[in-house]
Design a protein around this motif. Structure first.
Motif, PDB file in Angstrom:
ATOM      1  N   TYR A  24     -42.045  17.735 -15.591  1.00  0.00           N
ATOM      2  CA  TYR A  24     -41.122  17.088 -14.663  1.00  0.00           C
ATOM      3  C   TYR A  24     -41.221  17.799 -13.315  1.00  0.00           C
ATOM      4  O   TYR A  24     -41.524  18.994 -13.276  1.00  0.00           O
ATOM      5  CB  TYR A  24     -39.694  17.137 -15.208  1.00  0.00           C
ATOM      6  N   PHE A  27     -41.468  -0.816  -3.250  1.00  0.00           N
ATOM      7  CA  PHE A  27     -40.362  -1.375  -4.033  1.00  0.00           C
ATOM      8  C   PHE A  27     -39.309  -1.951  -3.082  1.00  0.00           C
ATOM      9  O   PHE A  27     -39.063  -1.383  -2.013  1.00  0.00           O
ATOM     10  CB  PHE A  27     -39.697  -0.283  -4.892  1.00  0.00           C
ATOM     11  N   GLN A  46     -35.040   9.867  -2.304  1.00  0.00           N
ATOM     12  CA  GLN A  46     -35.517   9.109  -3.468  1.00  0.00           C
ATOM     13  C   GLN A  46     -35.667   7.636  -3.107  1.00  0.00           C
ATOM     14  O   GLN A  46     -36.641   6.987  -3.479  1.00  0.00           O
ATOM     15  CB  GLN A  46     -34.536   9.264  -4.642  1.00  0.00           C
ATOM     16  N   TYR A  87     -34.653  16.406 -17.674  1.00  0.00           N
ATOM     17  CA  TYR A  87     -35.565  16.621 -16.549  1.00  0.00           C
ATOM     18  C   TYR A  87     -35.045  17.638 -15.560  1.00  0.00           C
ATOM     19  O   TYR A  87     -35.665  17.905 -14.545  1.00  0.00           O
ATOM     20  CB  TYR A  87     -35.911  15.299 -15.853  1.00  0.00           C
ATOM     21  N   ASN A 130     -39.823  14.386  -2.364  1.00  0.00           N
ATOM     22  CA  ASN A 130     -39.136  13.203  -2.893  1.00  0.00           C
ATOM     23  C   ASN A 130     -39.794  12.618  -4.131  1.00  0.00           C
ATOM     24  O   ASN A 130     -39.878  11.403  -4.292  1.00  0.00           O
ATOM     25  CB  ASN A 130     -39.024  12.101  -1.825  1.00  0.00           C
ATOM     26  N   LEU A 131     -40.252  13.484  -5.021  1.00  0.00           N
ATOM     27  CA  LEU A 131     -40.764  12.968  -6.298  1.00  0.00           C
ATOM     28  C   LEU A 131     -39.591  12.437  -7.104  1.00  0.00           C
ATOM     29  O   LEU A 131     -38.460  12.908  -6.964  1.00  0.00           O
ATOM     30  CB  LEU A 131     -41.461  14.088  -7.073  1.00  0.00           C
ATOM     31  N   PHE A 132     -39.871  11.443  -7.949  1.00  0.00           N
ATOM     32  CA  PHE A 132     -38.805  10.891  -8.791  1.00  0.00           C
ATOM     33  C   PHE A 132     -38.458  11.923  -9.862  1.00  0.00           C
ATOM     34  O   PHE A 132     -39.247  12.207 -10.747  1.00  0.00           O
ATOM     35  CB  PHE A 132     -39.250   9.564  -9.406  1.00  0.00           C
ATOM     36  N   ARG A 133     -37.271  12.450  -9.769  1.00  0.00           N
ATOM     37  CA  ARG A 133     -36.897  13.610 -10.587  1.00  0.00           C
ATOM     38  C   ARG A 133     -36.787  13.305 -12.070  1.00  0.00           C
ATOM     39  O   ARG A 133     -36.910  14.188 -12.908  1.00  0.00           O
ATOM     40  CB  ARG A 133     -35.551  14.170 -10.109  1.00  0.00           C
ATOM     41  N   HIS A 134     -36.524  12.027 -12.384  1.00  0.00           N
ATOM     42  CA  HIS A 134     -36.317  11.668 -13.788  1.00  0.00           C
ATOM     43  C   HIS A 134     -37.608  11.236 -14.470  1.00  0.00           C
ATOM     44  O   HIS A 134     -37.591  10.845 -15.627  1.00  0.00           O
ATOM     45  CB  HIS A 134     -35.278  10.553 -13.878  1.00  0.00           C
ATOM     46  N   MET A 173     -51.364   3.915  -5.190  1.00  0.00           N
ATOM     47  CA  MET A 173     -51.243   2.512  -4.775  1.00  0.00           C
ATOM     48  C   MET A 173     -52.471   2.057  -3.989  1.00  0.00           C
ATOM     49  O   MET A 173     -52.514   0.934  -3.494  1.00  0.00           O
ATOM     50  CB  MET A 173     -49.979   2.308  -3.922  1.00  0.00           C
ATOM     51  N   LEU A 197     -45.635   4.530 -11.948  1.00  0.00           N
ATOM     52  CA  LEU A 197     -44.496   3.603 -11.793  1.00  0.00           C
ATOM     53  C   LEU A 197     -44.808   2.433 -10.858  1.00  0.00           C
ATOM     54  O   LEU A 197     -44.709   1.264 -11.248  1.00  0.00           O
ATOM     55  CB  LEU A 197     -43.259   4.366 -11.290  1.00  0.00           C
ATOM     56  N   ALA A 198     -45.204   2.754  -9.641  1.00  0.00           N
ATOM     57  CA  ALA A 198     -45.433   1.687  -8.657  1.00  0.00           C
ATOM     58  C   ALA A 198     -46.630   0.794  -9.024  1.00  0.00           C
ATOM     59  O   ALA A 198     -46.506  -0.435  -8.989  1.00  0.00           O
ATOM     60  CB  ALA A 198     -45.577   2.283  -7.262  1.00  0.00           C
ATOM     61  N   ILE A 239     -39.278  19.191 -11.280  1.00  0.00           N
ATOM     62  CA  ILE A 239     -38.542  20.433 -11.054  1.00  0.00           C
ATOM     63  C   ILE A 239     -39.253  21.635 -11.660  1.00  0.00           C
ATOM     64  O   ILE A 239     -39.004  22.773 -11.302  1.00  0.00           O
ATOM     65  CB  ILE A 239     -37.098  20.304 -11.598  1.00  0.00           C
ATOM     66  N   GLN A 240     -40.173  21.352 -12.588  1.00  0.00           N
ATOM     67  CA  GLN A 240     -40.899  22.451 -13.230  1.00  0.00           C
ATOM     68  C   GLN A 240     -42.096  22.919 -12.397  1.00  0.00           C
ATOM     69  O   GLN A 240     -42.760  23.873 -12.762  1.00  0.00           O
ATOM     70  CB  GLN A 240     -41.387  22.005 -14.618  1.00  0.00           C
ATOM     71  N   ARG A 255     -49.266  10.417  -5.786  1.00  0.00           N
ATOM     72  CA  ARG A 255     -48.428   9.241  -6.044  1.00  0.00           C
ATOM     73  C   ARG A 255     -48.667   8.159  -4.982  1.00  0.00           C
ATOM     74  O   ARG A 255     -48.783   6.976  -5.308  1.00  0.00           O
ATOM     75  CB  ARG A 255     -46.941   9.634  -6.039  1.00  0.00           C
ATOM     76  N   ALA A 256     -48.765   8.603  -3.724  1.00  0.00           N
ATOM     77  CA  ALA A 256     -49.015   7.636  -2.650  1.00  0.00           C
ATOM     78  C   ALA A 256     -50.407   7.027  -2.809  1.00  0.00           C
ATOM     79  O   ALA A 256     -50.597   5.825  -2.635  1.00  0.00           O
ATOM     80  CB  ALA A 256     -48.869   8.316  -1.291  1.00  0.00           C
ATOM     81  N   PHE A 264     -43.669  12.907   2.246  1.00  0.00           N
ATOM     82  CA  PHE A 264     -42.480  13.400   2.945  1.00  0.00           C
ATOM     83  C   PHE A 264     -42.430  14.926   2.968  1.00  0.00           C
ATOM     84  O   PHE A 264     -43.007  15.586   2.101  1.00  0.00           O
ATOM     85  CB  PHE A 264     -41.214  12.883   2.249  1.00  0.00           C
ATOM     86  N   MET A 280     -46.987   7.151   1.987  1.00  0.00           N
ATOM     87  CA  MET A 280     -46.258   8.109   2.807  1.00  0.00           C
ATOM     88  C   MET A 280     -45.951   9.372   2.018  1.00  0.00           C
ATOM     89  O   MET A 280     -45.587   9.311   0.848  1.00  0.00           O
ATOM     90  CB  MET A 280     -44.954   7.499   3.315  1.00  0.00           C
TER      91      MET A 280
END
Lengths: 246, 265
Positions: free
Chosen positions: A139, B172, B163, B262, A93-97, A159, A106-107, A141-142, A155-156, A89, A87
């Motif tokens: 990251y 997940f 998120q 970050y 909604n990227l993982f900011r950290h 998987m 990650l997944a 935000i950059q 990212r989607a 969005f 999916m």
């Protein structure tokens, strides 16, 4: 149409938010490899419909079968089904950290137990494919909005899903960045991915869609191939909408 | 809640600890330096210029400093575990878990720390025989766990729901989403208030001196009681608390900066 294999089979679903009916007896079949573009005014229920397909939105009645799995069968593992359904969005909604590369790995690493080195390699290939291999260590935000959305698509895809859902993927972007995201989506469509896309990009709908669905007030008003849809819409409401938007 | 507060949802502000020096705020920055240098000068200067009684106080107190740190570290660790569970409970959709966590927070926040310390200490003593130090740590942790629970709750709710949705859409489950996506991000939001709680807790450990725990304050009282140097002893004790909190607040601001990697472009 019933002869071909439906990978998504939505039948008679209804969704209410309090007294507001967001989806009213909606049915939709999507075949393997089909590209379905959902159009409609805001509040018509098109995003809600899309979000029911991976159960981010639950329904009040009806059934949804995705790749042979009934989403509301207690015996089914929704998380397994979601792994098959990517999916994208509106707000990325990227993982900011996490770095761009880590967003992609990650997944696969945690859920599919793919070795890190292999996941990284696949991630790099995907990043090259969406044209941002050089940003792997950045990251989110950059990055610009267009770059973030391309990472979100990658990212989607990491998987290896059978279906990709797009929820107004270009609506939050500056105009000059819409093209780069649409290009990636067009490429993906040409490769045969099954796609359901909620969008306002009529050009994309014309170019890519096998079926265009028009929704209004929680119902599917019209469903047709793009040529018919844009040149000879049957319903007044559709014609009115096309007048406004084109 | 007024509008200024609700609009800055990402910043969790619990105003109990020391002001954290922010390099971008020159006023606070220099206030920190003035206090720091002044305190150091007094801590070193007093024993040098007036060895009697300051040098003797210096020799008497280190055991207490160690105990204060032990109580603080043990209490904050336990309080964070309790706080995490409480915070998760407060946002849980499980009715029982949610209600239990909320009631705990409600009850604890309504009772003064000193009363809680007495109560838990004597309540514990009634059923089990635990060392004074352990009783003090448990009491402090139960109290601070409630405040920490609110910090965790606020930190977790400050993370954009997108998120969570992105994580769920990848496959997940809720627990993995919390562990891999939400908590690592919430941690950054939570760190400043947790640090403040740590400093506040360190100061509040002075209360355990009434529970026969030989922390800085109790050691000081013991010394003052036998030497009658009340003024000098409490001056020195105040300075020790001050230097510790000044150093901790500085460390906290450094850590906070490192954790925000970050968010820097």
């Amino acid at each position: 149409m019933n002869d071909a294999e439906a990978i998504i089979d939505i039948s008679g679903i209804t969704k209410r938010f309090g007294s507001f009916t967001a989806l009213d007896d909606v049915s939709l079949r999507v075949e393997v490899g089909q590209k379905v573009v959902v159009l409609g005014p805001s509040g018509s229920g098109k995003s809600t419909l899309l979000r029911t397909i991976n159960r981010l939105e639950t329904i009040d009645s009806g059934t949804i079968i995705v790749d042979g799995h009934d989403l509301y069968d207690p015996g089914e593992d929704i998380n397994k089904i979601r792994m098959e359904v990517g999916m994208v969005f509106q707000s990325f909604n990227l993982f900011r950290h996490k770095t761009v590369l880590e967003n992609l790995t990650l997944a696969p690493v945690k859920l599919k137990k793919i070795p890190v080195s292999q996941a990284r390699q696949q991630a790099m290939q995907l990043l090259e494919k969406v044209g941002i291999g050089d940003k792997a260590a950045s990251y989110p935000i950059q990055l610009s909005g267009g770059q973030q959305q391309r990472v979100a698509i990658a990212r989607a895809l990491a998987m290896n899903p059978k279906i990709m859902l797009f929820d107004e993927p270009t609506s939050a972007l500056d105009p000059e960045m819409i093209g780069e995201v649409l290009d990636v989506m067009v490429t993906l469509a040409r490769e045969g991915m099954t796609m359901v896309v909620v969008t306002h990009e009529m050009g994309f709908a014309r170019e890519v869609a096998d079926v265009v669905v028009f929704m209004d007030e929680g119902r599917i008003v019209e469903m047709a191939d793009p040529d018919t849809f844009f040149s000879a819409p049957v319903h007044d409401r559709t014609a009115q909408f096309l007048d406004q938007i084109l | 809640m007024d509008e200024g507060k609700s609009s800055s949802r990402e910043v969790v502000e619990i105003g109990d600890g020391a002001a954290i020096p922010d390099p971008g705020d020159p006023g606070l920055f220099s206030a920190w330096w003035i206090s720091f240098i002044g305190t150091i000068l007094l801590l070193v200067g007093l024993p040098l210029t007036t060895p009697d009684p300051y040098l003797r106080i210096v020799r008497f107190l280190p055991d207490g400093i160690l105990i204060t740190f032990e109580v603080t570290c043990a209490s904050i660790s336990l309080a964070m575990v309790i706080g995490l569970i409480t915070g998760l409970g407060r946002i849980s959709r499980n009715r029982f878990f949610n209600l239990a966590a909320s009631t705990y927070v409600e009850v604890i926040r309504g009772i003064p720390l000193l009363v809680q310390l007495f109560y838990i200490y004597f309540a514990l003593g009634r059923f089990v025989r635990v060392p004074d130090l352990v009783a003090a740590v448990i009491a402090m942790a139960i109290c601070y766990g409630a405040y920490m629970g609110e910090v965790f709750r606020a930190g977790i709710s400050s993370i954009d729901f997108g998120q969570t949705e992105a994580s769920l859409s990848l496959g997940f489950n809720h627990r993995q989403t919390m562990a891999y996506v939400i908590l690592p991000q919430a941690w950054r939001t939570i760190l400043p208030p947790v640090g403040n709680e740590f400093i506040a807790l360190l100061k509040d450990t002075s209360l355990v001196s009434i529970l026969a725990v030989s922390d800085i304050l109790r050691r000081g009282r013991e010394y003052a009681a036998e030497s009658f140097n009340y003024f000098e002893t409490y001056t020195y004790i105040a300075l020790i608390y001050l230097i510790i909190t000044l150093i901790l607040s500085k460390l906290l601001s450094i850590m906070e900066y490192r954790l925000s990697y970050y968010e820097r472009r």
